[in-house]
Design a protein around this motif. Structure first.
Motif, short mmCIF file in Angstrom:
data_model
loop_
_atom_site.label_atom_id
_atom_site.label_comp_id
_atom_site.label_asym_id
_atom_site.label_seq_id
_atom_site.Cartn_x
_atom_site.Cartn_y
_atom_site.Cartn_z
N ALA A 83 -4.81 0.09 4.54
CA ALA A 83 -5.65 -0.13 3.35
C ALA A 83 -6.63 1.01 3.13
CB ALA A 83 -6.38 -1.47 3.44
N TYR A 84 -6.27 2.21 3.59
CA TYR A 84 -7.21 3.31 3.60
C TYR A 84 -6.82 4.41 2.61
CZ TYR A 84 -10.86 6.16 5.89
OH TYR A 84 -11.99 6.90 6.17
N SER A 85 -6.69 4.04 1.35
CA SER A 85 -6.43 5.02 0.30
C SER A 85 -6.58 4.33 -1.05
CB SER A 85 -5.04 5.62 0.43
OG SER A 85 -4.82 6.61 -0.56
N LEU A 86 -6.62 5.12 -2.10
CA LEU A 86 -6.69 4.57 -3.45
C LEU A 86 -5.47 4.97 -4.28
CD1 LEU A 86 -10.45 5.34 -4.30
CD2 LEU A 86 -9.45 3.10 -3.84
N ILE A 87 -4.48 5.58 -3.64
CA ILE A 87 -3.36 6.16 -4.38
C ILE A 87 -2.20 5.17 -4.54
CG2 ILE A 87 -1.71 8.06 -4.46
CD1 ILE A 87 -4.71 8.80 -4.87
N GLY A 88 -1.85 4.45 -3.48
CA GLY A 88 -0.74 3.51 -3.54
C GLY A 88 0.48 3.95 -2.76
N GLY A 89 0.41 5.09 -2.09
CA GLY A 89 1.55 5.58 -1.33
C GLY A 89 1.59 5.00 0.08
N ASN A 90 2.77 5.08 0.69
CA ASN A 90 2.92 4.62 2.06
C ASN A 90 4.15 5.29 2.67
OD1 ASN A 90 3.87 2.87 4.34
ND2 ASN A 90 2.06 1.69 3.78
N VAL A 91 3.93 6.07 3.74
CA VAL A 91 5.05 6.81 4.35
C VAL A 91 6.01 5.89 5.08
CG1 VAL A 91 3.67 8.92 4.59
CG2 VAL A 91 3.76 7.28 6.48
N HIS A 92 5.58 4.69 5.44
CA HIS A 92 6.42 3.76 6.19
C HIS A 92 7.26 2.88 5.26
CE1 HIS A 92 4.03 4.74 9.76
NE2 HIS A 92 2.96 4.57 9.01
N PHE A 93 6.68 2.41 4.16
CA PHE A 93 7.35 1.42 3.31
C PHE A 93 7.51 1.85 1.86
CE2 PHE A 93 4.95 -0.82 6.70
CZ PHE A 93 6.03 -1.32 7.41
N GLY A 94 7.09 3.06 1.53
CA GLY A 94 7.29 3.59 0.19
C GLY A 94 6.19 3.21 -0.78
#
Length: 400
Positions: A83-94
């Motif tokens: 929960a440490y961003s404001l962008i919406g990306g995730n390298v693990h789950f897309g």
């Protein structure tokens, strides 16, 4: 349920019961994967956290309250890592895809909950808001977003990021279901005292002048008195943002220190870099940031004590495209945090909602004293009606 937006975590379906009747009966709720739900793991957007989670045997009390009010659980949603961003990306789950504009980021960290509601896969999106993680994705996806008064909702069985800022938050497609959620959660009713709207010039100077003028003009058609002030506080927006980020980084490090030390390679490089920054903060820096927070909070309490609602844009700039580079993401985050940090530093509630403009839909925020959450939604309803009445109606083609 077909999820072409990558809003939900790919967990096997588990039957999660709910009351057959209640104030939220007929509404579907999507739950950010930071809250425990019986029968599901809790990953917090991180593969190592998922591996260590196990299946939860109890449901977070706030989620259970929604279920007991008749809401139907439809799944756990994607989130930015830890929960440490404001962008919406995730390298693990897309990265979830923005239904409003698939070329843009969805915003985070409550990205999946926002996308689920915007795509019509849920009626209520339960997320968390630390530095804007409900308000920002709500604004980008054309939704209503509510950051409650800090400490007013039960946050047990919720994985923390920065506890002195963390709050559960909600997103809906319109104001009416948000009012129903507030009522079901027992938020105090709005008082009937006259309300005035305060416009801080320093905040409106941060956005496009034409949009700012149109937002301000929309207030004039309401029956509420309008006041202006040069600045919302004696501190600059930049200084407030620095104080906020300092406290956020310190607490984020403390919340994730064990994970970082056990599995540093399991955390995305940009998230890991922010955690390292928090670990290196000097005690004096943190004390000064907390001093600024205390002084600012006192100023806001005095400012809002007379049934004043502060109005300002939710976002300071347009969101970047999902394929933009790290520099664009960092610039967007930095610009927006100057406005989003105000609620976190003060502990006061904020409601973000879309209003029609000649440039398209934009997001307006209302910021009020503690425990005025329901009043903010009532004021938002009044302003929304006024704006709709001001907008030119579309001509009907009678020749067809």
């Amino acid at each position: 349920m077909q999820d072409r937006w990558n809003a939900f975590m790919p967990y096997p379906d588990v039957d999660v019961g709910h009351a057959s009747t209640g104030p939220l009966s007929g509404l579907r709720v999507a739950v950010k994967d930071l809250f425990d739900v019986a029968g599901y793991p809790t990953a917090a957007g991180n593969a190592a956290v998922l591996a260590a989670s196990g299946i939860k045997r109890a449901t977070a009390p706030l989620v259970q309250t929604l279920l007991d009010a008749g809401a139907c659980f439809v799944g756990k949603t994607n989130t930015d890592e830890l929960a440490y961003s404001l962008i919406g990306g995730n390298v693990h789950f897309g990265m979830p895809r923005n239904p409003r504009d698939p070329d843009l980021i969805p915003g985070g960290s409550s990205s999946g909950s926002a996308v689920a509601v915007a795509a019509g896969l849920a009626d209520i999106g339960l997320g968390t808001d630390t530095s804007g993680s409900v308000r920002l994705p709500a604004a980008i996806n054309g939704l209503v977003g509510w950051r409650p008064t800090h400490g007013s909702l039960d946050n047990r069985a919720l994985r923390p990021l920065a506890p002195s800022f963390d709050v559960p938050g909600f997103m809906t497609r319109s104001l009416e279901p948000m009012a129903a959620v507030m009522s079901a959660l027992g938020m105090p009713p709005a008082n009937d005292r006259p309300i005035s709207i305060l416009i801080p010039e320093d905040i409106f100077e941060t956005i496009d002048g034409a949009i700012a003028d149109e937002m301000i003009a929309s207030f004039g058609s309401s029956a509420m008195p309008i006041r202006r002030t040069d600045a919302i506080a004696s501190f600059s927006l930049a200084d407030l943002a620095v104080a906020f980020i300092t406290i956020l980084q310190k607490e984020a490090w403390e919340s994730n220190k064990t994970l970082f030390e056990r599995s540093p390679d399991a955390i995305a490089p940009d998230i890991a870099a922010r955690l390292r920054a928090g670990s290196r903060l000097a005690d004096e820096e943190v004390r000064e940031a907390r001093r600024i927070r205390a002084l600012f909070s006192g100023e806001i309490d005095r400012l809002l004590c007379g049934n004043v609602v502060v109005a300002f844009p939710t976002l300071a700039s347009n969101p970047p495209t999902r394929d933009a580079g790290p520099e664009s993401f960092a610039a967007f985050r930095s610009a927006c945090i100057k406005l989003l940090c105000l609620s976190g530093l003060s502990g006061c509630p904020q409601a973000a909602f879309p209003i029609a403009s000649r440039a398209g839909s934009v997001s307006l925020s209302l910021f009020g004293a503690r425990r005025t959450d329901r009043m903010l939604v009532n004021v938002a309803m009044q302003l929304s009606i006024c704006v709709k009445e001001q907008m030119p109606s579309k001509k009907v083609n009678t020749n067809s």
